[in-house]
Design an enzyme around this catalytic site. Structure first.
Site, PDB file in Angstrom:
ATOM      1  N   HIS A 143     -25.390  49.386  26.733  1.00 48.11           N
ATOM      2  CA  HIS A 143     -24.301  49.901  27.585  1.00 48.11           C
ATOM      3  C   HIS A 143     -24.639  49.761  29.066  1.00 48.11           C
ATOM      4  O   HIS A 143     -23.764  49.521  29.884  1.00 48.11           O
ATOM      5  CB  HIS A 143     -24.015  51.376  27.248  1.00 48.11           C
ATOM      6  CG  HIS A 143     -25.069  52.329  27.755  1.00 48.11           C
ATOM      7  ND1 HIS A 143     -26.194  52.672  27.031  1.00 48.11           N
ATOM      8  CD2 HIS A 143     -25.195  52.965  28.945  1.00 48.11           C
ATOM      9  CE1 HIS A 143     -26.946  53.496  27.738  1.00 48.11           C
ATOM     10  NE2 HIS A 143     -26.379  53.688  28.910  1.00 48.11           N
ATOM     11  N   HIS A 189     -30.773  60.268  38.588  1.00 43.72           N
ATOM     12  CA  HIS A 189     -30.374  60.893  37.326  1.00 43.72           C
ATOM     13  C   HIS A 189     -31.535  60.944  36.360  1.00 43.72           C
ATOM     14  O   HIS A 189     -32.473  60.151  36.451  1.00 43.72           O
ATOM     15  CB  HIS A 189     -29.143  60.247  36.700  1.00 43.72           C
ATOM     16  CG  HIS A 189     -29.268  58.814  36.251  1.00 43.72           C
ATOM     17  ND1 HIS A 189     -29.817  57.816  36.992  1.00 43.72           N
ATOM     18  CD2 HIS A 189     -28.873  58.221  35.085  1.00 43.72           C
ATOM     19  CE1 HIS A 189     -29.748  56.664  36.330  1.00 43.72           C
ATOM     20  NE2 HIS A 189     -29.184  56.888  35.166  1.00 43.72           N
TER      21      HIS A 189
END
Ligand SMILES: O=C(O)CCc1cccc(O)c1O
Ligand SMILES: [Fe+2]
Length: 313
Positions: free
Chosen positions: A115, A179
């Site tokens: 992804h 993140h």
């Protein structure tokens, strides 16, 4: 103008969590912008710098870089699942050029991309069977990491190869910014996680579903202020965006893996794909960032950035 750039965050949570409407609308507007940008530029070829999250690359053989001669999507989080339209001959010539610049790279005739690599192209072009793409893996999760200066030089070599090309080339970088999603790290992994990180190809549907559910649950908790992952770091993100905008790609060299882990999260290394893409564009000429979107979005576990850049006339 023969080269252009889109560097943007990805998140598999786009379809799975629910930020406030205004945040969703702002992200959608940024996606509309990159779609229009790409349509206007109308590339003959995309060079896609992408990370991987232990779907295509594992510790059985972990290269710092890999040029895909042929590739397919792993379909994790319902991402692109099938063959990718790679111009093999051009990819072979590119890899030879990179090596000739004294920068070693792995190559793959069956590269699996997840992804993290495919999401921008899915958003921009609706799939990976449209515009021809050379997928390039830049290791962004698995220590040991190359120095960021090396990533810059790698990107520079890629850019030089296309500098005088008669094809219009769009460089894409996918990932970041700060993140810390729940991807296991080898140094702290359990026995079972170590086995997965080393040899986790082709998970069972149950294993894949459990992994994805864990990420989604973590994101929901994170948005509610209850997850034990590192916070996003908007200051770090904005400083990184400033380096992108400065056009001085040597400025990326100051980033170190330890510092990034400590202040921006274990997946902040994904900005290596931006470093490669911006350095590739810089090798083609002086550029300007003509669009920037940024928002820290906990529901997506991402300091979410979207930028486009063009060469100065
Ligand atoms: O499960 C994974 O592999 C991590 C998923 C993931 C979550 C948030 C932001 C990302 O960039 C990302 O890749
Ligand atoms: Fe990612």
């Amino acid at each position: 103008m023969q080269q252009a750039l889109i560097a943007m965050s990805h998140s598999p949570l786009l379809e799975h969590t629910n930020p406030p409407e205004d945040v969703k609308a702002a992200v959608e507007a940024a996606f509309d912008h990159v779609r229009a940008f790409a349509k206007d530029f109308n590339p003959d070829l995309v060079v896609n710098f992408g990370p991987d999250h232990y779907n295509g690359f594992f510790y059985d053989l972990m290269p710092p870089f890999c040029v895909g001669y042929e590739a397919l999507g792993t379909g994790d989080y319902d991402s692109w699942d099938g063959p990718i339209n790679v111009p093999t001959n051009e990819a072979e010539k590119l890899a030879q050029y990179i090596i000739d610049q004294d920068i070693d790279t792995a190559i793959s005739r069956k590269m699996e991309v997840d992804h993290g690599a495919v999401q921008p192209m899915e958003i921009i072009f609706g799939g990976l069977d449209t515009v021809p793409v050379i997928p390039i893996f830049v290791n962004s999760v698995a220590r040991p990491f190359t120095k960021v200066s090396r990533v810059r030089k790698f990107g520079q070599a890629v850019g030089e190869y296309f500098k005088d090309s008669d094809k219009k080339v769009l460089f894409i970088g996918s990932g970041g910014l700060s993140h810390d999603p729940p991807v296991p790290q080898i140094a702290t992994a359990t026995e079972e996680q170590r086995a997965f990180l080393t040899d986790g190809r082709k998970p069972t549907p149950e294993a894949r579903a459990a992994r994805q559910a864990n990420t989604i649950n973590t994101a929901i908790k994170f948005a509610a202020g209850e997850a034990d992952i590192m916070d996003l770091n908007p200051e770090w993100d904005r400083a990184f965006l400033e380096v992108c905008k400065s056009g001085n790609v040597e400025g990326f060299d100051a980033y170190t893996a330890d510092e990034m882990d400590a202040v921006a999260g274990h997946s902040s290394h994904e900005v290596r794909t931006w470093v490669a893409a911006y350095s590739a564009l810089r090798a083609c000429g002086e550029y300007e960032v003509d669009y920037e979107f940024y928002k820290p979005i906990k529901e997506y576990i991402a300091g979410f950035g979207v930028t486009t850049a063009v060469l100065k006339k």
